[in-house]
Design an enzyme around this catalytic site. Sequence first.
Site, PDB file in Angstrom:
ATOM      1  N   LYS A  72       1.287  -1.218  -0.062  1.00  0.00           N
ATOM      2  CA  LYS A  72      -0.033   0.003   0.220  1.00  0.00           C
ATOM      3  C   LYS A  72       0.595   1.342  -0.097  1.00  0.00           C
ATOM      4  CE  LYS A  72      -3.908   0.192   2.682  1.00  0.00           C
ATOM      5  NZ  LYS A  72      -5.076   0.219   3.656  1.00  0.00           N
TER       6      LYS A  72
ATOM      7  N   THR B 247     -13.669   4.403  15.052  1.00  0.00           N
ATOM      8  CA  THR B 247     -14.446   4.220  15.546  1.00  0.00           C
ATOM      9  C   THR B 247     -14.752   3.136  16.325  1.00  0.00           C
ATOM     10  OG1 THR B 247     -15.664   5.194  13.356  1.00  0.00           O
ATOM     11  CG2 THR B 247     -17.015   4.226  15.324  1.00  0.00           C
TER      12      THR B 247
ATOM     13  N   GLU C 199     -14.647  10.593  12.827  1.00  0.00           N
ATOM     14  CA  GLU C 199     -14.954  10.858  11.789  1.00  0.00           C
ATOM     15  C   GLU C 199     -16.652  11.395  11.303  1.00  0.00           C
ATOM     16  OE1 GLU C 199     -15.435   8.990   9.225  1.00  0.00           O
ATOM     17  OE2 GLU C 199     -15.371   7.419  10.284  1.00  0.00           O
TER      18      GLU C 199
ATOM     19  N   ARG D 271     -17.852  11.170   4.591  1.00  0.00           N
ATOM     20  CA  ARG D 271     -19.407  10.625   3.793  1.00  0.00           C
ATOM     21  C   ARG D 271     -18.746   9.540   3.246  1.00  0.00           C
ATOM     22  NH1 ARG D 271     -23.485  13.932   2.452  1.00  0.00           N
ATOM     23  NH2 ARG D 271     -21.852  15.878   2.493  1.00  0.00           N
TER      24      ARG D 271
ATOM     25  N   ASN E 202     -24.576   7.982  14.054  1.00  0.00           N
ATOM     26  CA  ASN E 202     -24.816   6.875  13.073  1.00  0.00           C
ATOM     27  C   ASN E 202     -25.895   6.518  13.439  1.00  0.00           C
ATOM     28  OD1 ASN E 202     -22.673   7.836  11.647  1.00  0.00           O
ATOM     29  ND2 ASN E 202     -21.437   6.188  12.270  1.00  0.00           N
TER      30      ASN E 202
ATOM     31  N   PHE F 274     -31.498  12.757   5.314  1.00  0.00           N
ATOM     32  CA  PHE F 274     -31.411  11.544   5.244  1.00  0.00           C
ATOM     33  C   PHE F 274     -33.210  11.180   5.227  1.00  0.00           C
ATOM     34  CE2 PHE F 274     -27.620   9.698   5.705  1.00  0.00           C
ATOM     35  CZ  PHE F 274     -26.627  10.093   5.060  1.00  0.00           C
TER      36      PHE F 274
ATOM     37  N   GLY G 270     -35.277   4.230   0.483  1.00  0.00           N
ATOM     38  CA  GLY G 270     -34.676   3.115  -0.196  1.00  0.00           C
ATOM     39  C   GLY G 270     -34.715   1.847   0.061  1.00  0.00           C
TER      40      GLY G 270
ATOM     41  N   CYS H 107     -19.981   1.855   7.941  1.00  0.00           N
ATOM     42  CA  CYS H 107     -20.359   2.182   8.638  1.00  0.00           C
ATOM     43  C   CYS H 107     -21.926   1.887   9.740  1.00  0.00           C
ATOM     44  CB  CYS H 107     -20.582   4.264   9.278  1.00  0.00           C
ATOM     45  SG  CYS H 107     -18.169   4.743   8.688  1.00  0.00           S
TER      46      CYS H 107
ATOM     47  N   LYS I 220     -23.939   2.878  -2.274  1.00  0.00           N
ATOM     48  CA  LYS I 220     -24.663   4.552  -2.756  1.00  0.00           C
ATOM     49  C   LYS I 220     -23.453   4.577  -3.809  1.00  0.00           C
ATOM     50  CE  LYS I 220     -21.292   7.312  -0.401  1.00  0.00           C
ATOM     51  NZ  LYS I 220     -21.117   8.272   1.248  1.00  0.00           N
TER      52      LYS I 220
HETATM   53  C1  UDX Z   1     -22.352   7.651   7.204  1.00  0.00           C
HETATM   54  C2  UDX Z   1     -22.092   8.414   7.611  1.00  0.00           C
HETATM   55  O1  UDX Z   1     -22.697   9.734   6.590  1.00  0.00           O
HETATM   56  C3  UDX Z   1     -20.688   9.350   8.129  1.00  0.00           C
HETATM   57  O2  UDX Z   1     -20.731  10.985   8.468  1.00  0.00           O
HETATM   58  C4  UDX Z   1     -20.053   8.562   9.216  1.00  0.00           C
HETATM   59  O3  UDX Z   1     -18.907   8.587   9.119  1.00  0.00           O
HETATM   60  C5  UDX Z   1     -20.367   7.229   7.835  1.00  0.00           C
HETATM   61  O4  UDX Z   1     -21.046   6.898   7.830  1.00  0.00           O
HETATM   62  P1  UDX Z   1     -21.359   6.603   4.420  1.00  0.00           P
HETATM   63  O5  UDX Z   1     -21.634   5.398   5.230  1.00  0.00           O
HETATM   64  O6  UDX Z   1     -20.200   7.002   3.417  1.00  0.00           O
HETATM   65  O7  UDX Z   1     -21.484   7.775   5.576  1.00  0.00           O
HETATM   66  O8  UDX Z   1     -23.083   6.930   3.834  1.00  0.00           O
HETATM   67  P2  UDX Z   1     -24.279   7.797   3.671  1.00  0.00           P
HETATM   68  O9  UDX Z   1     -24.124   8.335   2.812  1.00  0.00           O
HETATM   69  O10 UDX Z   1     -24.086   8.451   5.216  1.00  0.00           O
HETATM   70  O11 UDX Z   1     -25.191   6.574   3.280  1.00  0.00           O
HETATM   71  C6  UDX Z   1     -25.289   5.494   3.941  1.00  0.00           C
HETATM   72  C7  UDX Z   1     -26.001   4.118   3.908  1.00  0.00           C
HETATM   73  O12 UDX Z   1     -27.815   5.086   3.600  1.00  0.00           O
HETATM   74  C8  UDX Z   1     -26.083   4.395   1.940  1.00  0.00           C
HETATM   75  O13 UDX Z   1     -26.996   2.801   1.935  1.00  0.00           O
HETATM   76  C9  UDX Z   1     -27.514   4.987   1.575  1.00  0.00           C
HETATM   77  O14 UDX Z   1     -27.661   4.747   0.482  1.00  0.00           O
HETATM   78  C10 UDX Z   1     -28.834   4.761   2.734  1.00  0.00           C
HETATM   79  N1  UDX Z   1     -29.403   6.401   2.813  1.00  0.00           N
HETATM   80  C11 UDX Z   1     -28.697   7.568   3.333  1.00  0.00           C
HETATM   81  C12 UDX Z   1     -30.863   6.136   2.399  1.00  0.00           C
HETATM   82  O15 UDX Z   1     -31.084   4.641   2.267  1.00  0.00           O
HETATM   83  N2  UDX Z   1     -31.367   7.421   2.964  1.00  0.00           N
HETATM   84  C13 UDX Z   1     -31.204   8.543   2.640  1.00  0.00           C
HETATM   85  O16 UDX Z   1     -31.580   9.179   2.423  1.00  0.00           O
HETATM   86  C14 UDX Z   1     -29.319   8.333   3.276  1.00  0.00           C
END
Ligand code: UDX
Length: 436
Positions: free
Chosen positions: A35, A122, A151, A154, A211, A252, A256, A263, A326
């Site tokens: 890495k 975390t 942290e 996203r 979270n 949020f 879906g 996370c 996502k």
């Molecule tokens: C998340 C947190 O947002 C972030 O603050 C933390 O540090 C790590 O976890 P991440 O996992 O990268 O980030 O993605 P995020 O954009 O939050 O989406 C998480 C999941 O929720 C995805 O599967 C997404 O599709 C889903 N989601 C999100 C929904 O289904 N609906 C929403 O309105 C928002």
Amino acid sequence: MKIAMVGSGYVGLVSGACFADFGHDVVCIDKDQSKIDRLHEGVMPIYEPGLAELVGANVKAGRLSFTTDLAEGIRGASAIFIAVGTPSRRGDGHADLSFVYAVAKEVGEALENDAVVVTKSTVPVGTGDEVERILAASGTSHRVSVVSNPEFLREGAAIGDFKRPDRIVIGAEDDFGREIMREVYRPLFLNESPILFTSRRSSELIKYAANAFLATKITFINEMADLCEKVGANVQDVSRGIGMDNRIGSKFLHAGPGYGGSCFPKDTLALLKTAEDYESPVRIVEAVVKTNDSRKRAMGRKVIDALGGMDAARGKKVALLGLTFKPNTDDMRDSPAIAIAQTLVDAGVKVAAYDPEGMEQARPLMPEVAMTESPYEAIEGADAIAIVTEWDAFRALDLARVKELAKAPVLVDLRNIYQPDDVRALGFTYASIGRG
Ligand code: UDX
């Protein structure tokens, strides 16, 4: 200020590159020689928009470097961040802290100056206390303060989230820790990003509570969507209608196929473990975890329904568009696509899939799914098309071509990226989420 970042994975690399971009002198450390070699060549170990450019620019400016040698990397650093993985421990869902503790021990043994040791990984409540004990046991004669600094990045938007955060949370137990951390984040402080100082334990819990709350919000709107389908309401209107209440907020609330990623699934489980250990149940989060798990397979059944039910589905072909949890990531961890594909395969359905970035990671997770080179190749001869991830590339498909290529014009839009009337007007049978 010199900063050492131990662990050059997703969080470590993004944080290290951003700190360097603020003007700090940053060394990213990782045990994985290949890495580090690749980073020296400018090759990123993860897909994150803008990261390669940010790393390249800061390496060139002499503010960012990489090494496998921890003792050398932390020499002279005022802040030493621990940003190694804390995966779910197999079997019980507890966060596996062995990597964090191993780093703490190594840091304690190598330390040559006063420093703040910061957990960015975390970690469950109380981990900072244990890190402090490990550092003390290493016999170091230098002043060390252990700080928690979670942290909130996203994937796909991590650099923006780091540079323009809603807040920075710092859990410190003494002035030395607070002072150094204020210096570390001074560039953001000047940007007026709010910094919240708390106790270390509060800070550790804030990460999990945030979270779990977001996962709850998503799960809530997903269940509302199911109800909308039954009562003939539209979940997008319901989201807007409740989200305009400032106390609720509009983010949020996109219904879906269920949340996935690195996370939410892991952190909700770890929070439940902490709650169990302290005999203080969080039943809402228990329900969220169960509801989200079962939703993923239910989404597979939704596609089967669109094929005409279990009997009709056998031998038919489905095109899955999008596999990652996502868009704008290649991350497949806990992606709903895995359970959806499995449910279809179990029902005797042939599955072809396309994802702009995730196919390499997806392949070993769904060996029975045929990976294709384009959405149109996946759609060819399909009896139904399911949109699983809302990549931009799927928002403006050539629907006339889709109709021509597919065996039957059946579209299951699990992310609500199309307008029902538009798609139906083109002759598609269309199903989506919560738009009865
Ligand atoms: C998340 C947190 O947002 C972030 O603050 C933390 O540090 C790590 O976890 P991440 O996992 O990268 O980030 O993605 P995020 O954009 O939050 O989406 C998480 C999941 O929720 C995805 O599967 C997404 O599709 C889903 N989601 C999100 C929904 O289904 N609906 C929403 O309105 C928002």
